[in-house]
Design a protein around this motif. Structure first.
Motif, PDB file in Angstrom:
ATOM      1  N   VAL A  30       0.727  -1.278   0.261  1.00 20.85           N
ATOM      2  CA  VAL A  30       0.178   0.055   0.034  1.00 20.85           C
ATOM      3  C   VAL A  30       0.851   1.268   0.136  1.00 20.85           C
ATOM      4  N   ALA A  31       1.976   1.053   0.232  1.00 21.49           N
ATOM      5  CA  ALA A  31       3.003   2.228   0.111  1.00 21.49           C
ATOM      6  C   ALA A  31       4.527   2.031  -0.060  1.00 21.49           C
ATOM      7  N   GLU A  32       5.327   2.980  -0.273  1.00 26.93           N
ATOM      8  CA  GLU A  32       6.543   2.719  -0.452  1.00 26.93           C
ATOM      9  C   GLU A  32       7.352   4.077   0.149  1.00 26.93           C
ATOM     10  N   ALA A  33       8.651   3.747   0.710  1.00 33.07           N
ATOM     11  CA  ALA A  33       9.397   5.021   1.173  1.00 33.07           C
ATOM     12  C   ALA A  33      10.903   4.713   0.997  1.00 33.07           C
ATOM     13  N   ALA A  34      11.609   5.803   0.629  1.00 35.30           N
ATOM     14  CA  ALA A  34      12.969   5.815   0.341  1.00 35.30           C
ATOM     15  C   ALA A  34      14.029   6.000   1.323  1.00 35.30           C
ATOM     16  N   ASP A  35      13.298   6.404   2.718  1.00 32.65           N
ATOM     17  CA  ASP A  35      13.966   6.686   3.629  1.00 32.65           C
ATOM     18  C   ASP A  35      13.259   6.583   4.994  1.00 32.65           C
ATOM     19  N   ASP A  38      10.306   9.329   5.393  1.00 34.49           N
ATOM     20  CA  ASP A  38       9.151   8.959   4.489  1.00 34.49           C
ATOM     21  C   ASP A  38       8.459   7.847   4.968  1.00 34.49           C
ATOM     22  N   ALA A  39       9.042   6.633   5.610  1.00 38.18           N
ATOM     23  CA  ALA A  39       8.603   5.415   6.053  1.00 38.18           C
ATOM     24  C   ALA A  39       7.612   5.957   7.200  1.00 38.18           C
ATOM     25  N   LEU A  40       8.034   6.734   7.904  1.00 36.50           N
ATOM     26  CA  LEU A  40       7.041   7.502   9.062  1.00 36.50           C
ATOM     27  C   LEU A  40       5.891   8.005   8.410  1.00 36.50           C
ATOM     28  N   ALA A  41       6.057   8.907   7.584  1.00 36.02           N
ATOM     29  CA  ALA A  41       4.930   9.577   6.828  1.00 36.02           C
ATOM     30  C   ALA A  41       3.968   8.656   6.219  1.00 36.02           C
ATOM     31  N   VAL A  42       4.415   7.868   5.262  1.00 34.40           N
ATOM     32  CA  VAL A  42       3.539   6.672   4.758  1.00 34.40           C
ATOM     33  C   VAL A  42       2.622   5.783   5.733  1.00 34.40           C
ATOM     34  N   THR A  43       3.547   5.576   6.849  1.00 37.99           N
ATOM     35  CA  THR A  43       2.618   4.564   7.862  1.00 37.99           C
ATOM     36  C   THR A  43       1.551   5.555   8.457  1.00 37.99           C
ATOM     37  N   ARG A  44       1.947   6.706   8.719  1.00 39.91           N
ATOM     38  CA  ARG A  44       0.701   7.624   9.429  1.00 39.91           C
ATOM     39  C   ARG A  44      -0.372   7.634   8.386  1.00 39.91           C
ATOM     40  N   ALA A  71       5.996   3.795  18.215  1.00 37.46           N
ATOM     41  CA  ALA A  71       5.170   4.797  19.446  1.00 37.46           C
ATOM     42  C   ALA A  71       3.882   5.286  18.972  1.00 37.46           C
ATOM     43  N   LEU A  72       3.411   5.212  17.789  1.00 34.63           N
ATOM     44  CA  LEU A  72       2.309   5.554  17.081  1.00 34.63           C
ATOM     45  C   LEU A  72       1.192   4.781  17.876  1.00 34.63           C
ATOM     46  N   PRO A  73      -0.011   5.424  17.829  1.00 33.07           N
ATOM     47  CA  PRO A  73      -1.153   4.916  18.140  1.00 33.07           C
ATOM     48  C   PRO A  73      -1.440   3.660  17.102  1.00 33.07           C
ATOM     49  N   ALA A  74      -1.810   2.594  17.919  1.00 33.13           N
ATOM     50  CA  ALA A  74      -2.162   1.285  17.097  1.00 33.13           C
ATOM     51  C   ALA A  74      -1.151   1.172  15.962  1.00 33.13           C
ATOM     52  N   PRO A  75       0.235   1.083  16.512  1.00 25.35           N
ATOM     53  CA  PRO A  75       1.331   0.811  15.360  1.00 25.35           C
ATOM     54  C   PRO A  75       0.977  -0.370  14.718  1.00 25.35           C
ATOM     55  N   PRO A  76       1.692  -0.408  13.604  1.00 28.00           N
ATOM     56  CA  PRO A  76       1.798  -1.698  12.830  1.00 28.00           C
ATOM     57  C   PRO A  76       2.900  -2.547  12.967  1.00 28.00           C
ATOM     58  N   ARG A  77       2.795  -3.839  12.631  1.00 25.47           N
ATOM     59  CA  ARG A  77       4.091  -4.827  13.143  1.00 25.47           C
ATOM     60  C   ARG A  77       5.174  -4.376  12.204  1.00 25.47           C
ATOM     61  N   ILE A  78       6.417  -4.402  12.651  1.00 24.86           N
ATOM     62  CA  ILE A  78       7.658  -4.091  12.026  1.00 24.86           C
ATOM     63  C   ILE A  78       8.512  -5.195  11.842  1.00 24.86           C
ATOM     64  N   ILE A  79       8.990  -5.382  10.435  1.00 25.67           N
ATOM     65  CA  ILE A  79      10.200  -6.424  10.274  1.00 25.67           C
ATOM     66  C   ILE A  79      11.284  -5.613   9.580  1.00 25.67           C
ATOM     67  N   MET A  80      12.555  -5.859  10.415  1.00 23.95           N
ATOM     68  CA  MET A  80      13.627  -4.954  10.098  1.00 23.95           C
ATOM     69  C   MET A  80      14.393  -5.958   8.734  1.00 23.95           C
ATOM     70  N   LEU A  81      14.873  -5.410   7.774  1.00 20.66           N
ATOM     71  CA  LEU A  81      15.563  -5.893   6.678  1.00 20.66           C
ATOM     72  C   LEU A  81      17.007  -5.169   6.508  1.00 20.66           C
ATOM     73  N   THR A  82      18.016  -6.227   6.514  1.00 19.82           N
ATOM     74  CA  THR A  82      19.219  -5.756   6.291  1.00 19.82           C
ATOM     75  C   THR A  82      20.209  -6.878   5.567  1.00 19.82           C
ATOM     76  N   THR A  83      21.302  -6.146   5.121  1.00 20.63           N
ATOM     77  CA  THR A  83      22.350  -7.060   4.373  1.00 20.63           C
ATOM     78  C   THR A  83      23.152  -7.469   5.534  1.00 20.63           C
ATOM     79  N   PHE A  84      23.024  -6.857   6.707  1.00 19.84           N
ATOM     80  CA  PHE A  84      24.269  -7.144   7.655  1.00 19.84           C
ATOM     81  C   PHE A  84      23.450  -7.974   8.721  1.00 19.84           C
TER      82      PHE A  84
END
Length: 216
Positions: A30-35, A38-44, A71-84
């Protein structure tokens, strides 16, 4: 339908993730962000159920973004992705509020499974790094038990110890000769009493606070 937001500073990575996810009938990007900002903004704005966050991003990195999203009200679940796969990134991600941690080299089916798992209220770590959560506490001195542990019944403490060893609800049920539904209730009460979001946080909590020691 599970609504997903993608945050990665590399457009090709986002395109690849979208391609994988949009082949699944129960997943919708439903949304994409480049940093991170932006991720915080599109999540809201888009209110996704799950956010996939790259750790290394400009302006606001994934860890800082995760803390603000959690910390947002009713926050989404978060999955971290990394090459490290460094321990520092793993622990920082868990403490930032992530419910999942995956390497970008993980197979697509593992990513899809992770999204479904965390969207369902559980948690998931990449198998390649899970054992290091435990090993990191092997040589630390035993801490003083925190006062909130006194809220747990002896049975709930047993459940927490087994949960921290990586046992599933069915395995805990077999070990304690309980019904699986009863174990599920105990797990829910443990998380509630200790103020923990999910099983991953419970594992880290148990080792950090001396509920269980490596090899114990």
């Amino acid at each position: 339908m599970i609504r997903v937001a993608l945050a990665d500073d590399q457009a090709m990575i986002r395109a690849g993730l979208r391609m994988v996810l949009e082949t699944e009938p129960d997943l919708q990007v439903v949304a994409e962000a480049a940093d991170g900002a932006d991720a915080l903004a599109v999540t809201r704005r888009a209110r996704p159920d799950v956010v996939l966050l790259d750790i290394a991003m400009p302006r606001l990195d994934g860890l800082a973004a995760a803390r603000q999203i959690a910390a947002l009200p009713a926050p989404p679940r978060i999955i971290m992705l990394t090459t490290f796969d460094s321990d520092d990134n793993l622990y920082a991600a868990l403490r930032a509020g992530a419910s999942g941690f995956l390497l970008k080299v993980s197979p697509p089916e593992q990513l899809v499974t992770a999204i479904r798992v965390v969207a369902g209220g559980a948690a998931l770590l990449d198998p390649a790094v899970t054992t290091r959560v435990i090993a990191a506490f092997a040589h630390q001195p035993a801490p003083q038990p925190p006062p909130e542990l006194a809220q747990l019944t002896p049975r709930e403490l047993d459940v927490l110890r087994l949960l921290a060893r990586g046992l599933s609800n069915s395995e805990i049920a077999d070990h304690l000769t309980l019904g699986e539904a009863t174990v599920k209730t105990h797990v829910a009460r443990v998380l509630m009493k200790l103020g923990l979001r999910d099983r991953v946080q419970a594992v880290v909590y148990a080792y950090e606070n001396g509920v269980i020691r490596v090899g114990g």
